[in-house]
Design a protein around this motif. Structure first.
Motif, mmCIF file in Angstrom:
data_model
loop_
_atom_site.group_PDB
_atom_site.id
_atom_site.type_symbol
_atom_site.label_atom_id
_atom_site.label_comp_id
_atom_site.label_asym_id
_atom_site.label_seq_id
_atom_site.Cartn_x
_atom_site.Cartn_y
_atom_site.Cartn_z
ATOM 1 N N TYR A 51 0.814 -1.211 0.000
ATOM 2 C CA TYR A 51 0.000 0.000 0.000
ATOM 3 C C TYR A 51 0.851 1.267 0.000
ATOM 4 O O TYR A 51 0.494 2.264 -0.619
ATOM 5 N N SER A 71 -7.993 -4.133 4.922
ATOM 6 C CA SER A 71 -7.438 -2.999 5.657
ATOM 7 C C SER A 71 -6.035 -3.328 6.148
ATOM 8 O O SER A 71 -5.731 -4.460 6.509
ATOM 9 N N HIS A 82 -3.695 3.688 3.502
ATOM 10 C CA HIS A 82 -4.998 3.567 2.846
ATOM 11 C C HIS A 82 -5.182 4.641 1.775
ATOM 12 O O HIS A 82 -5.735 4.362 0.697
ATOM 13 N N TYR A 99 -14.160 -3.541 0.466
ATOM 14 C CA TYR A 99 -13.267 -3.118 1.545
ATOM 15 C C TYR A 99 -13.668 -3.740 2.876
ATOM 16 O O TYR A 99 -14.847 -3.743 3.228
ATOM 17 N N THR A 120 -11.673 5.758 5.592
ATOM 18 C CA THR A 120 -11.298 5.008 4.396
ATOM 19 C C THR A 120 -12.510 4.796 3.490
ATOM 20 O O THR A 120 -12.406 4.922 2.261
#
Length: 283
Positions: A51, A71, A82, A99, A120
Motif C-alpha cells: 500500500y 485494511s 490507505h 473493503y 477510508t
C-alpha cells in the motif's frame, strides 16, 4: 468476469478469499509483499506491491476490474497507507472496491480504528470508485487470543459481541466480489448471536476444557494493565472493549445468510470446527 485483485493474500482472511475464488474458477491477481509466500492457485497470477508503494500498486492493479482491499495492519501510519492504496486503485482504472471495514464505522465511533475505517470508506467513495463495504464484527478467531492465564480482561462491561468467523467473512467477500450487484452497498457483517464476554468465556472454556473467565476492568485499570505500550495502541485496544460496552458491536445482521445462502457459524460452532484457533490454550 474480469480480473479480481486480492490484497493480503498471504494473511488469514485474504488467503481464504483467494482459495475460494480459485474454487469458483475466478481470474485473480494476488497482490503480495513477498511472492514466495503467495499461495499457488489455479487462475491466479502474482504481483508484488504494498500500500505504501503507490507506483508499484498502481502497476499491480493495471487491468483489474474489482479489488479486494483488506485494511492495513493497525498502526500509527495506517491512514497514509490507505490513502495511497485508494489513489493507486483509482489511477489504475479499478471499477469497484470491496473493503474490509468495521462494524459501527463512524467519525464518532468509540473504537479509534473504527474511525479510520469510516475515513477510508469516505476516501473510496470520493475517489469515484464504486464500493462494497463489509463492516465486520469482531472476529471469533480473535477471542482465544484475548485469554491471558485463563482470564479475559477489558473494559467491556456487560456489552455484547456478535462474533463472526473469518471463514464466513471470506464466503461473503467472495460472493460480493463475483457479483457487481453488491456495488454501492454497506453491509453489517456478524455472527448469529450477540454474547457478552462472560458468556463468550464460558463457551470458550467448555470447548477447550479449560477454566476461562472474563474480568471487567475500569478504564483506568485497562490503561494500567497495558502500561508500556504506545498511546495509540492502548487507545485502540481499550477502545475495542469500550465499543462492546457501548453496544456498538452488538448489531446482529443477516447479511452472511442473505447473500451466501448459508448461515454463519455460532461462536461454539467456530471453536468446534477450527480447534487450531485455541490449541495454544491447551498446549
Amino acid at each position: 468476469m474480469g480480473i479480481i485483485a486480492v490484497t493480503g493474500a498471504t494473511g488469514q482472511l485474504g488467503s481464504r478469499v483467494a482459495r475460494m475464488l480459485a474454487e469458483r474458477g475466478a481470474r485473480q491477481r494476488l497482490v503480495v509483499r513477498d511472492p514466495s509466500r503467495a499461495p499457488e492457485l489455479d487462475g491466479a497470477e502474482v504481483a508484488v506491491a504494498s500500500y505504501e508503494d503507490e507506483a508499484a500498486l498502481r502497476a499491480a492493479l493495471a487491468g483489474v476490474d474489482t479489488l479486494f482491499m483488506v485494511s492495513a495492519h493497525e498502526s500509527r501510519d495506517r491512514m497514509p497507507e490507505h490513502r495511497s492504496a485508494v489513489r493507486a486503485a483509482a489511477a489504475a482504472g479499478v471499477e469497484r472496491v470491496v473493503y474490509t471495514s468495521f462494524m459501527g464505522a463512524s467519525p464518532e465511533a468509540t473504537f479509534t480504528f473504527a474511525r479510520e475505517h469510516a475515513q477510508t470508506e469516505r476516501l473510496i467513495a470520493e475517489s469515484g470508485l464504486r464500493m462494497t463495504a463489509l463492516r465486520n464484527s469482531l472476529y471469533a478467531d480473535m477471542l482465544p487470543l484475548f485469554v491471558q492465564d485463563g482470564v479475559i480482561r477489558g473494559p467491556a462491561g456487560r456489552g455484547r459481541v456478535a462474533w463472526v468467523a473469518r471463514r464466513d467473512v471470506a464466503r461473503l467477500a467472495v460472493a460480493t466480489l463475483l457479483d457487481a450487484a453488491h456495488a454501492d452497498r454497506v453491509y453489517d457483517v456478524s455472527g448469529p448471536d450477540p454474547l457478552d464476554l462472560h458468556e463468550s468465556a464460558r463457551i470458550l472454556g467448555a470447548v477447550t476444557g479449560r477454566e476461562i473467565a472474563y474480568v471487567p476492568e475500569t478504564d483506568e485499570e485497562a490503561r494500567h494493565s497495558r502500561a508500556g505500550a504506545e498511546d495509540w495502541q492502548i487507545a485502540g485496544w481499550a477502545g475495542s472493549y469500550k465499543a462492546v460496552a457501548t453496544g456498538e458491536t452488538s448489531v446482529t445482521s443477516h447479511t452472511v445468510e442473505h447473500v451466501t445462502g448459508t448461515r454463519p457459524w455460532s461462536l461454539e460452532e467456530f471453536l468446534t470446527n477450527e480447534p487450531e484457533s485455541w490449541s495454544h490454550l491447551v498446549e
